[in-house]
Design a protein around this motif. Structure first.
Motif, PDB file in Angstrom:
ATOM      1  N   SER A 147       0.832  -1.211   0.000  1.00 27.56           N
ATOM      2  CA  SER A 147       0.000   0.000   0.000  1.00 27.56           C
ATOM      3  C   SER A 147       0.861   1.252   0.000  1.00 27.56           C
ATOM      4  CB  SER A 147      -0.926  -0.013   1.221  1.00 27.56           C
ATOM      5  OG  SER A 147      -1.781  -1.134   1.186  1.00 27.56           O
ATOM      6  N   VAL A 151       1.142   4.105  -3.165  1.00 29.12           N
ATOM      7  CA  VAL A 151       0.855   5.532  -2.943  1.00 29.12           C
ATOM      8  C   VAL A 151       2.089   6.371  -3.263  1.00 29.12           C
ATOM      9  CG1 VAL A 151       0.217   7.241  -1.212  1.00 29.12           C
ATOM     10  CG2 VAL A 151      -0.938   5.035  -1.258  1.00 29.12           C
ATOM     11  N   THR A 155       2.151   9.472  -6.072  1.00 26.14           N
ATOM     12  CA  THR A 155       2.067  10.845  -5.570  1.00 26.14           C
ATOM     13  C   THR A 155       3.425  11.488  -5.368  1.00 26.14           C
ATOM     14  OG1 THR A 155       1.993  10.002  -3.294  1.00 26.14           O
ATOM     15  CG2 THR A 155      -0.100  10.333  -4.433  1.00 26.14           C
ATOM     16  N   HIS A 164       3.897   7.726   3.999  1.00 30.19           N
ATOM     17  CA  HIS A 164       2.461   7.668   3.734  1.00 30.19           C
ATOM     18  C   HIS A 164       1.794   6.651   4.665  1.00 30.19           C
ATOM     19  CE1 HIS A 164       2.694  10.068   0.058  1.00 30.19           C
ATOM     20  NE2 HIS A 164       3.818   9.421  -0.211  1.00 30.19           N
ATOM     21  N   TRP A 166      -0.944   3.667   5.735  1.00 28.53           N
ATOM     22  CA  TRP A 166      -1.489   2.484   5.056  1.00 28.53           C
ATOM     23  C   TRP A 166      -2.826   2.118   5.693  1.00 28.53           C
ATOM     24  CZ3 TRP A 166      -2.106  -1.822   8.188  1.00 28.53           C
ATOM     25  CH2 TRP A 166      -1.402  -1.810   9.392  1.00 28.53           C
ATOM     26  N   HIS A 464      -7.024   0.559 -10.700  1.00 31.20           N
ATOM     27  CA  HIS A 464      -5.922   0.949  -9.830  1.00 31.20           C
ATOM     28  C   HIS A 464      -4.780  -0.038  -9.986  1.00 31.20           C
ATOM     29  CE1 HIS A 464      -6.973  -2.376  -7.125  1.00 31.20           C
ATOM     30  NE2 HIS A 464      -8.229  -2.068  -7.442  1.00 31.20           N
TER      31      HIS A 464
END
Length: 831
Positions: A147, A151, A155, A164, A166, A464
């Motif tokens: 995860s 991300v 990003t 980031h 999760w 995704h």
């Protein structure tokens, strides 16, 4: 740290002395302690019985199931004891926590949503703090890592530089990067790598939870280390009612808000009415209606007291301070704003300022406008004017948005080429395909559509990267009757056994019986009916006593050809016919020898296998046939045996007639017998032999020939064939010679010894005379004497030979006769 239940004086691990001191009547805390303990145990047992169910296999015995339920009940009771001690046995607050605990003991109830596999008690797990779902520790570690990677790749300009969060795979609750699970902890987080104890809740350390309760009240959880949410706070606190009028009362901390049921009476925000509700926390807006003025005060209307301010939607019109204009605002409160024309003003292009009174308009300055057009590159070339500038119409060489093409066109128009972007979007699955894309391809707007791990649904999210979230659906696995429900994650219903249900089975009978045998609800088809068939049998008044055979598995195997592989035998359900009636009926046999029970389907007289025994027409014997029924066409046998009546004395022959009732006829059988001399065979009627006297029997046994026996003298008996020994009175004359065979005499053999002595005496005198004559010849000499001597020797030799021949004849003839008689006697006896 030692688990609480193993510490001295607490839980199941306390010593026997402490246990006895606690539960001994009248000791410790007194008799009240014993009552509280019993009530707590009863409450915990009720909770266990209401929430613990099992999906173990149906072929387990009832005793094994009871032992398993008892063990689970003990574990749950030990977990809930500290809580129920505070609540006085009330377990209503443990319903939700009890459900999580019971799921730990159910087969297939706990499933890792990442790998869609069962969570076993020996595996390392991680529990979400928000939804309390259990995941395998390696699965959640890989999930968190993937995860954060996805991300960051989307990003971050500098990949991997930012931290980031999760999310949880189920509830999407976000966790900071520092909360990545890297250790196997118990539920309360006190013990790392908790050991697998069969007398503890799986993955529990056995200590008191001590987590802060929510909502926060200052108290901690009293249960032993457990999964799921902590139960409501069971502590007792003294609180006042919600309106504050009544005195404080002791209340449960988790339910401390209480109402005194008195009227509130507080002044509402409308400042006109008071609250008429019973004791509560915050008063509601006033529900009444009253006449209220608008903001500007020009109009009045009936309005709810809860909304006293309202606008009448009329322009204010109040003169402004300049005295030349009126207020243009809609109904408002307060002072009107100043006149907007009384401040410093400019021409429309903004280059020239003026301070004219508010009654005069500012005229355009006549200079070039030079205001920026909407393209933000060129200015307006018109003279100063009121209103907005026109659109830019200059011809410029424009580059398309993607930068591949250039073209002359009006400045106000955007140049978009027809080239489609070949780049892949953020999902890394689909191309952008947007015309004249500047490079910042938008996120993929297509649906993911990939099959989730449950194999039942597709991902509903926008397309995704990486793994899809687990299926959020839950599936109810019901028992056959639908009374018991086990909620499992979607995808586990195929491998999860239905829950064990205690309700009776409701499946309709598949046989002719109106109801099935009473049994519990179960998965799969019902067992074959074992009730007695009780269908009326054909041909009699009895019912079938066998077990129900309407649906019986019968082995069926199709024959394969020489080029085909033999198939596995299949079992087909078939309805078998009722077997023949086997009720025993007392029945006598054909000959009435016995009365035996005979199966009803073979009802009727039978053959017992014994001889018939009925008297035959001969009157002497009985029927020897196997027991049979006597009819016109099936009578007893005809006696074929010979007569068995006793014969006359001495008659060895059977009666020539078949078995009969009257006397037997005289025997006419010819008897073959030897005569007295045993040489001839005579044939005589049996009757004449056995009925004759002794003298006649002797005559009948004589062959009337001369007796062949030899007398002691060597001659044959002169009598006719007679019984017994022959009379030794021979009258025949015989010739006797001396031993040298020179003297021969004839005479009667009355005195053979004397006669022999005389012959021998005479023979000696003769020998003496010959001896003397021989000696005389020897004295004389000459051939004549020799010749005579030779002749005499020859005569002597010849006489000696003749004497030996007669001697041999007298020996061989009687011996041959005796041998012939013995042979004849043997042949007669054998015949």
């Amino acid at each position: 740290m030692e688990p609480v239940w193993r510490q001295q004086g607490r839980g199941r691990g306390r010593s026997q002395e402490a246990q006895g001191a606690r539960f001994r009547p009248g000791g410790g805390r007194g008799g009240r302690t014993e009552e509280i303990r019993k009530s707590n145990q009863a409450a915990a047992q009720r909770l266990v019985e209401s929430h613990v169910s099992s999906s173990s296999s149906d072929d387990e015995d009832d005793d094994d199931r009871e032992r398993q339920d008892g063990k689970r009940g003990q574990i749950l009771a030990s977990t809930f004891t500290t809580y129920t001690n505070q609540t006085g046995g009330d377990a209503t607050g443990l319903v939700r926590t009890g459900q999580y605990l019971s799921d730990l003991f159910q087969s297939g109830a706990l499933t890792c949503l990442i790998c869609i596999a069962s969570v076993k008690r020996t595996q390392q797990v991680w529990s979400c703090c928000s939804c309390f779902s259990l995941f395998h520790l390696p699965c959640i570690q890989k999930w968190a890592k993937d995860s954060v990677f996805l991300v960051s790749s989307v990003t971050d300009d500098d990949f991997g530089q930012k931290q980031h969060p999760w999310p949880c795979p189920k509830c999407r609750a976000e966790y900071p990067p520092s909360a990545k699970p890297n250790r196997y902890m118990c539920y309360c987080g006190k013990l790392q790598d908790p050991p697998a104890d069969p007398w503890l809740v799986p993955h529990s350390c056995g200590s008191v939870c001590q987590k802060e309760l929510k909502p926060t009240c200052g108290h901690t959880c009293l249960l032993l280390c457990h999964p799921g949410p902590c139960p409501p706070c069971p502590k007792m606190v003294s609180v006042a009612c919600m309106c504050g009028k009544a005195k404080p009362l002791p209340r449960r901390c988790s339910n401390k808000a209480w109402s005194c049921q008195q009227q509130c009476g507080k002044l509402l925000p409308c400042r006109q009415h008071t609250c008429s509700q019973t004791c509560h926390t915050e008063c509601r807006p006033c529900p009444r209606v009253s006449v209220q003025s608008c903001v500007c005060g020009r109009q009045k209307a009936e309005r709810p007291c809860s909304s006293p301010q309202w606008n009448c939607q009329q322009v204010c019109g109040f003169p402004l301070p300049c005295g030349n204009h009126a207020c243009e605002k809609v109904c408002h409160d307060g002072v009107c704003p100043p006149c907007p024309r009384s401040v410093s003003r400019t021409c429309p292009c903004g280059k020239t300022k003026s301070s004219l009174p508010c009654t005069e308009e500012v005229m355009p300055c006549g200079d070039t406008c030079d205001r920026r057009l909407s393209c933000l590159k060129h200015t307006c070339s018109m003279r100063c004017h009121r209103g907005s500038c026109e659109t830019c119409r200059q011809e410029v060489e424009k580059e398309c948005r993607c930068g591949k093409h250039r073209k002359l066109m009006p400045c106000h128009k955007e140049y978009l080429c027809d080239s489609k972007c070949p780049k892949t979007r953020s999902c890394q699955r689909h191309q952008c395909r947007r015309k004249c894309c500047p490079g910042n391809c938008p996120p993929c707007d297509q649906s993911c559509g990939r099959t989730l791990g449950c194999r039942n649904h597709k991902c509903p999210s926008v397309c995704h990267q990486g793994s899809c979230y687990p299926c959020p659906e839950n599936v109810d696995v019901r028992c056959s009757c639908g009374s018991t429900v086990l909620v499992v994650p979607c995808g586990r219903e195929r491998s999860t056994k239905p829950p064990r249900c205690k309700e009776p089975c409701r499946c309709p009978p598949s046989c002719h019986h109106p109801t099935r045998e009473a049994h519990r609800c179960h998965p799969g088809p019902c067992a074959p009916c074992r009730q007695p068939c009780l269908l009326p049998l054909a041909g009699c008044s009895h019912t079938c006593p066998q077990a129900c055979h309407d649906l019986v598995l019968v082995r069926s195997q199709q024959l394969a050809g020489p080029w085909e592989q033999p198939t596995e035998p299949a079992f087909v359900q078939k309805a078998l016919p009722c077997p023949p009636c086997q009720v025993p009926i007392p029945t006598s046999c054909f000959g009435e020898h016995e009365v035996s029970p005979v199966p009803c389907h073979r009802q009727g007289r039978f053959s017992c296998g014994r001889p018939c025994g009925r008297p035959l027409t001969c009157g002497n014997h009985t029927c020897s046939r196997e027991c049979h029924l006597v009819t016109d066409g099936n009578k007893c046998e005809v006696c074929e045996e010979g007569c068995s009546k006793p014969r006359p004395p001495g008659c060895p022959h059977p009666c020539p007639r078949s078995c009969h009732r009257d006397d037997c006829p005289p025997c006419s059988q010819m008897i073959r017998q030897r005569c007295h001399c045993k040489i001839s065979i005579l044939y005589v009627e049996c009757m004449s032999v056995h009925t004759a006297d002794d003298q006649t029997k002797v005559k009948l046994s004589s062959c009337n020939n001369q007796c062949p026996k030899e007398l002691s003298c060597g001659h044959r008996c002169k009598q006719v064939c007679h019984p017994g020994e022959c009379e030794d009175r021979c009258q025949q004359k015989v010739k006797l010679r001396c031993p040298c065979r020179r003297i021969k005499k004839v005479g009667a053999p009355a005195l053979p010894s004397v006669f022999n002595q005389r012959i021998q005496t005479d023979c000696r005198f003769s020998l003496q005379e010959e001896l003397e004559a021989f000696e005389k010849r020897q004295q004389r000499g000459g051939r004549r004497g020799k010749k005579r001597g030779r002749r005499g020797d020859a005569d002597g030799e010849q006489g000696r030979r003749g004497g030996w021949g007669w001697s041999l004849a007298f020996i061989i003839i009687p011996l041959g006769g005796a041998l012939l008689s013995a042979a004849a006697f043997y042949l007669l006896n054998t015949a």
